[in-house]
Enzyme design. Structure first.
Site, PDB file in Angstrom:
ATOM      1  N   LYS A   1      -0.005   3.755  -2.678  1.00 19.02           N
ATOM      2  CA  LYS A   1      -1.006   4.817  -2.510  1.00 19.02           C
ATOM      3  C   LYS A   1      -0.375   6.196  -2.343  1.00 19.02           C
ATOM      4  CE  LYS A   1      -4.641   1.884  -0.453  1.00 19.02           C
ATOM      5  NZ  LYS A   1      -4.007   0.572  -0.293  1.00 19.02           N
TER       6      LYS A   1
ATOM      7  N   SER B   1       0.793  -1.231   0.000  1.00 19.37           N
ATOM      8  CA  SER B   1       0.000   0.000   0.000  1.00 19.37           C
ATOM      9  C   SER B   1       0.821   1.274   0.000  1.00 19.37           C
ATOM     10  CB  SER B   1      -0.959   0.002   1.197  1.00 19.37           C
ATOM     11  OG  SER B   1      -2.039  -0.860   0.954  1.00 19.37           O
TER      12      SER B   1
ATOM     13  N   SER C   1      -6.264   2.952   4.556  1.00 17.37           N
ATOM     14  CA  SER C   1      -5.656   2.252   3.418  1.00 17.37           C
ATOM     15  C   SER C   1      -6.718   1.613   2.532  1.00 17.37           C
ATOM     16  CB  SER C   1      -4.663   1.190   3.916  1.00 17.37           C
ATOM     17  OG  SER C   1      -3.739   0.844   2.902  1.00 17.37           O
TER      18      SER C   1
END
Length: 530
Positions: free
Chosen positions: A94, A91, A339
């Site tokens: 991101k 993640s 997330s």
């Protein structure tokens, strides 16, 4: 070994390491356990050596790490370990997606959902089709569809002689990302992507429903199963059984492949807690249309014709009702703190549409890549195939993550973006996010801000921390190919070391290890266990 380039384009000095850290061995021993002291005593006294020792922990045996630390103000490189080695960032992907979205869409960007018609009115009857047009809003709740339906009713319409058409054509019809795991299909963090969907609560996990299972009154009874929002878009197949008090609470909730049948199996004891699980739906556009049709009926508006999916609204259609999402700068909070994978993918497709009128992953990722190049991040040194990091094909080196973190500090929207990063040991879910139980009782608590990342065998932590002398530092940590259940304590050890350091010296700290399996983000485990 290549040297990262600072945001100003200046080569970062890979040799200059400023800290002298005479008591760093205490930190290493506290983090890594009794066996660390002997190795640390053999002349290791500086901060770089302390980080090297953390990375040499047995939990990383056979694994690989890419780690970079830099001065946030000057861009000067203070530590590097395999800075250009490309690893799965999970993640941490991101970071690129969210920054590009803030620049290309803008902090004030809103998603709009409209109800329109080309039909003619005769009294309270609308002769023609009713269109529900989405642009990707990942925060639409059942109550928002209810409000849209109420506005249609308030306009005087009680009957629609045509069909309900769900227009999701802002995005393409590719629902799942590249190389997403097939066994995640039912998992709510891997929901299908559509320009028109529903979220079941204010975590905004769009494209999912909440399945609540409560035990029956007596052993042998079928458990009571409910779905939020209440919709007939999904079917329940309850195979579970209530057992006597004290029995096993062992329930499984899973949607069958390619269907909207959710199977509930296992056992739950009388008087027990039951279960609450989030599950994806098949075809989120149909889900949104079903919730909206039910809302229309509740407000006395009957749609005579069937529901049709995926047809574009005619340009001549007249607006009957409209709903705007929160601005992007506010959407970043649930997106980054928790997330949220679906937010990342929707923003990626939205960027593609705004850049080239193509609401696709390929168009969106081209837009992200263009943004990265524009701020000095060499996108040729990384591979991004989705917006969230759920794909194991993503590859980022820590050096490029640090370049991104340095560059965005000069952006006019940086304060809002920075605010959306999880904060170490901040207990509120929408402040601490995925870091809210980490680094507590240390110099990094309420200090470090970072994006976490977790997949099986991949963990990452990249962000900012202020050292003991008041200097802001930027760090990128990406760990891959380990077999341990968790390497999060090693990431924490590095960040706490930075938080306790000054340009002249660094103090010791104690960081608790964790035994929890971290194959996926803690916020992806419902109910949230962060």
């Amino acid at each position: 070994m290549s040297r990262p380039v600072s945001a100003s384009g200046r080569r970062l000095n890979s040799r200059r390491r400023l800290w002298i850290c005479p008591v760093a061995v205490a930190l290493v021993a506290a983090v890594l356990g009794p066996g660390a002291q002997a190795g640390a005593d053999a002349g290791r006294s500086g901060l770089p050596e302390a980080i090297d020792t953390v990375l040499g922990d047995a939990r990383m045996e056979g694994g690989v790490a890419s780690v970079v630390v830099a001065d946030a103000r000057t861009g000067e490189l203070l530590y590097q370990h395999l800075p250009s080695t490309r690893l799965m960032p999970a993640s941490n992907t991101k970071l690129a997606t969210s920054a590009a979205a803030m620049e290309l869409l803008g902090p004030g960007y809103r998603f709009t959902t409209d109800v329109l018609s080309t039909g003619r009115r005769q009294g309270s009857v609308l002769y023609g089709d009713l269109y529900l047009r989405g642009t990707g809003d990942p925060t639409l709740l059942a109550k928002d569809y209810d409000r849209l339906a109420a506005d249609v009713a308030a306009s005087g319409v009680t009957r629609v002689a045509g069909r309900l058409v769900a227009d999701d054509t802002r995005f393409d019809d590719q629902r799942l990302g590249r190389s997403w795991a097939a066994d995640d299909e039912s998992s709510y963090y891997s929901a299908q992507i559509s320009a028109l969907s529903v979220a079941p609560d204010t975590d905004y996990d769009t494209g999912t429903v909440i399945v609540t299972v409560a035990p029956g009154e007596e052993a042998g009874d079928e458990p009571v199963v409910t779905v939020t929002p209440d919709t007939d878009h999904v079917d329940l197949d309850v195979r579970a059984t209530t057992v006597a008090a004290g029995g096993a609470n062992d329930l499984t909730v899973e949607r069958e492949h390619g269907t909207n049948t959710i199977v509930v199996s296992g056992t739950t004891p009388v008087g027990g807690a039951g279960a609450k699980e989030w599950a994806t739906v098949w075809e989120p556009t149909g889900y949104a249309a079903a919730v909206f049709r039910d809302a229309l009926a509740k407000h006395g508006v009957k749609v005579v014709g069937p529901t049709r999916l995926g047809r574009q609204t005619p340009a001549t259609a007249r607006e009957l009702a409209s709903h705007d999402s929160m601005p992007l700068k506010d959407l970043l909070v649930p997106f980054m703190k928790l997330s949220n994978n679906m937010h990342a993918e929707i923003l990626t497709k939205a960027m593609g549409y705004e850049a080239s009128k193509q609401g696709s992953w390929s168009a969106g990722l081209r837009a992200v890549s263009g943004y990265l190049k524009g701020i000095g991040v060499d996108s040729g040194k990384l591979r991004q195939v989705d917006g969230s990091g759920l794909s194991r094909m993503n590859n980022f080196p820590a050096g490029q993550l640090v370049e991104l973190l340095l560059a965005v500090r000069a952006e006019p929207w940086y304060a809002d973006w920075y605010r959306a990063l999880p904060v170490a040991c901040a207990p509120d879910r929408f402040v601490g996010g995925t870091l809210r139980t980490r680094m507590c009782g240390t110099a990094a608590a309420l200090n470090a801000r970072a994006k976490t990342g977790s997949l099986t065998g991949a963990s990452a932590l990249s962000g900012y921390v202020t050292d003991a002398g008041g200097r802001e530092l930027v760090y990128g940590i990406v760990l891959n190919n380990y077999l341990a259940s968790s390497v999060k304590p090693l990431e924490d050890a590095i960040v706490v070391t930075l938080a306790k350091s000054t340009a002249q010296a660094a103090g010791s700290a104690s960081v608790r290890g964790g035994g929890m399996n971290t194959d996926i983000e803690c916020s992806w485990r419902k109910p949230d266990i962060c």
